[in-house]
Design a protein around this motif. Structure first.
Motif, PDB file in Angstrom:
ATOM      1  N   ALA A 144       0.834  -1.208   0.000  1.00  0.00           N
ATOM      2  CA  ALA A 144       0.000   0.000   0.000  1.00  0.00           C
ATOM      3  C   ALA A 144       0.867   1.255   0.000  1.00  0.00           C
ATOM      4  O   ALA A 144       0.552   2.248  -0.675  1.00  0.00           O
ATOM      5  N   TYR A 145       1.971   1.219   0.734  1.00  0.00           N
ATOM      6  CA  TYR A 145       2.886   2.362   0.814  1.00  0.00           C
ATOM      7  C   TYR A 145       3.516   2.641  -0.555  1.00  0.00           C
ATOM      8  O   TYR A 145       3.588   3.790  -0.992  1.00  0.00           O
ATOM      9  N   LEU A 146       3.967   1.596  -1.213  1.00  0.00           N
ATOM     10  CA  LEU A 146       4.577   1.756  -2.535  1.00  0.00           C
ATOM     11  C   LEU A 146       3.566   2.316  -3.543  1.00  0.00           C
ATOM     12  O   LEU A 146       3.908   3.161  -4.375  1.00  0.00           O
ATOM     13  N   THR A 147       2.331   1.853  -3.458  1.00  0.00           N
ATOM     14  CA  THR A 147       1.296   2.372  -4.351  1.00  0.00           C
ATOM     15  C   THR A 147       1.059   3.853  -4.081  1.00  0.00           C
ATOM     16  O   THR A 147       0.897   4.652  -5.011  1.00  0.00           O
ATOM     17  N   ALA A 148       1.074   4.229  -2.804  1.00  0.00           N
ATOM     18  CA  ALA A 148       0.900   5.638  -2.437  1.00  0.00           C
ATOM     19  C   ALA A 148       2.054   6.484  -2.970  1.00  0.00           C
ATOM     20  O   ALA A 148       1.848   7.604  -3.442  1.00  0.00           O
ATOM     21  N   LEU A 158      -6.220   6.864  -4.217  1.00  0.00           N
ATOM     22  CA  LEU A 158      -5.627   5.841  -3.359  1.00  0.00           C
ATOM     23  C   LEU A 158      -6.578   5.307  -2.299  1.00  0.00           C
ATOM     24  O   LEU A 158      -7.439   6.043  -1.789  1.00  0.00           O
ATOM     25  N   ALA A 159      -6.396   4.046  -1.945  1.00  0.00           N
ATOM     26  CA  ALA A 159      -7.117   3.463  -0.822  1.00  0.00           C
ATOM     27  C   ALA A 159      -6.475   3.916   0.485  1.00  0.00           C
ATOM     28  O   ALA A 159      -7.161   4.194   1.467  1.00  0.00           O
ATOM     29  N   LEU A 160      -5.135   3.976   0.510  1.00  0.00           N
ATOM     30  CA  LEU A 160      -4.382   4.372   1.708  1.00  0.00           C
ATOM     31  C   LEU A 160      -3.234   5.294   1.325  1.00  0.00           C
ATOM     32  O   LEU A 160      -2.612   5.112   0.277  1.00  0.00           O
ATOM     33  N   THR A 161      -2.921   6.242   2.200  1.00  0.00           N
ATOM     34  CA  THR A 161      -1.790   7.140   1.984  1.00  0.00           C
ATOM     35  C   THR A 161      -0.565   6.612   2.722  1.00  0.00           C
ATOM     36  O   THR A 161      -0.664   5.680   3.532  1.00  0.00           O
TER      37      THR A 161
END
Length: 202
Positions: A144-148, A158-161
């Motif tokens: 999730a972090y990398l996607t952010a 984004l789902a999560l920041t």
């Protein structure tokens, strides 16, 4: 370490059904409460009401909580289901300089066991094969972090920041996804496994 008897999920990871510190009952309860959400996300009703056309399970934390509270029943509200989500398995295969960033330097504190020390990169964490609670959570959070990072912390897609990912790890899965809400490890894992399409219902 006892070999897990669970089968791999579509995300390429194993659900942590025997996590230390979290009872099997808690995990099952969180999973069952996520079932109506997954069913609703797969229904034409919710997808038709999604913003941006809808992409499936990429829901925000508030939409997930709302659907859970309503047992998956869809109200007149429009649930955003097109958040950008990349699974740990996808990131493990994806070429990106972001994966060379150090886990701790990205704001993730090391855990007592030392598996997430100063030299450990985000890419290293994605490659960890353990199925204990910290390893599973770390893989999910790093993806999730990398996607952010890839999408510049854009809350519109984004789902999560990155800051939410840091909060999740700091609390070892216990955190506040939005004002007035408090999630425990089991609820957090249910959310991750829903957005990563790792839950199989019906």
């Amino acid at each position: 370490m006892k070999k897990s008897e669970t089968t791999p999920t579509p995300s390429g990871d194993m659900p942590d059904g025997s996590a230390q510190g979290v009872s099997r009952r808690q995990i099952v309860r969180a999973g069952l409460s996520a079932a109506p959400v997954v069913a609703a996300l797969k229904s034409n009703t919710v997808l038709a009401g999604a913003l941006g056309g809808g992409q499936g399970n990429g829901v925000t934390t508030s939409a997930f909580a709302s659907l859970q509270a309503n047992q998956g029943r869809v109200s007149n509200a429009r649930y955003k289901t097109d958040c950008v989500v990349r699974t740990p398995a996808e990131w493990n295969l994806k070429q990106s300089e972001f994966k060379n960033k150090k886990f701790q330097e990205c704001g993730f504190a090391a855990n007592p066991e030392g598996r997430f020390g100063r030299r450990v990169t985000l890419g290293d964490v994605l490659g960890y094969e353990g199925h204990d609670r910290d390893t599973v959570l770390a893989r999910y959070v790093v993806a999730a972090y990398l996607t952010a990072l890839e999408f510049h912390d854009d809350r519109d897609v984004l789902a999560l920041t990155t800051s939410q990912c840091n909060a999740i790890w700091s609390g070892r899965g216990n955190w506040s996804p939005f004002a007035g809400a408090q999630w425990d490890y089991a609820q957090t894992i249910a959310y991750f496994e829903t957005i990563y399409s790792a839950r199989r219902f019906g």
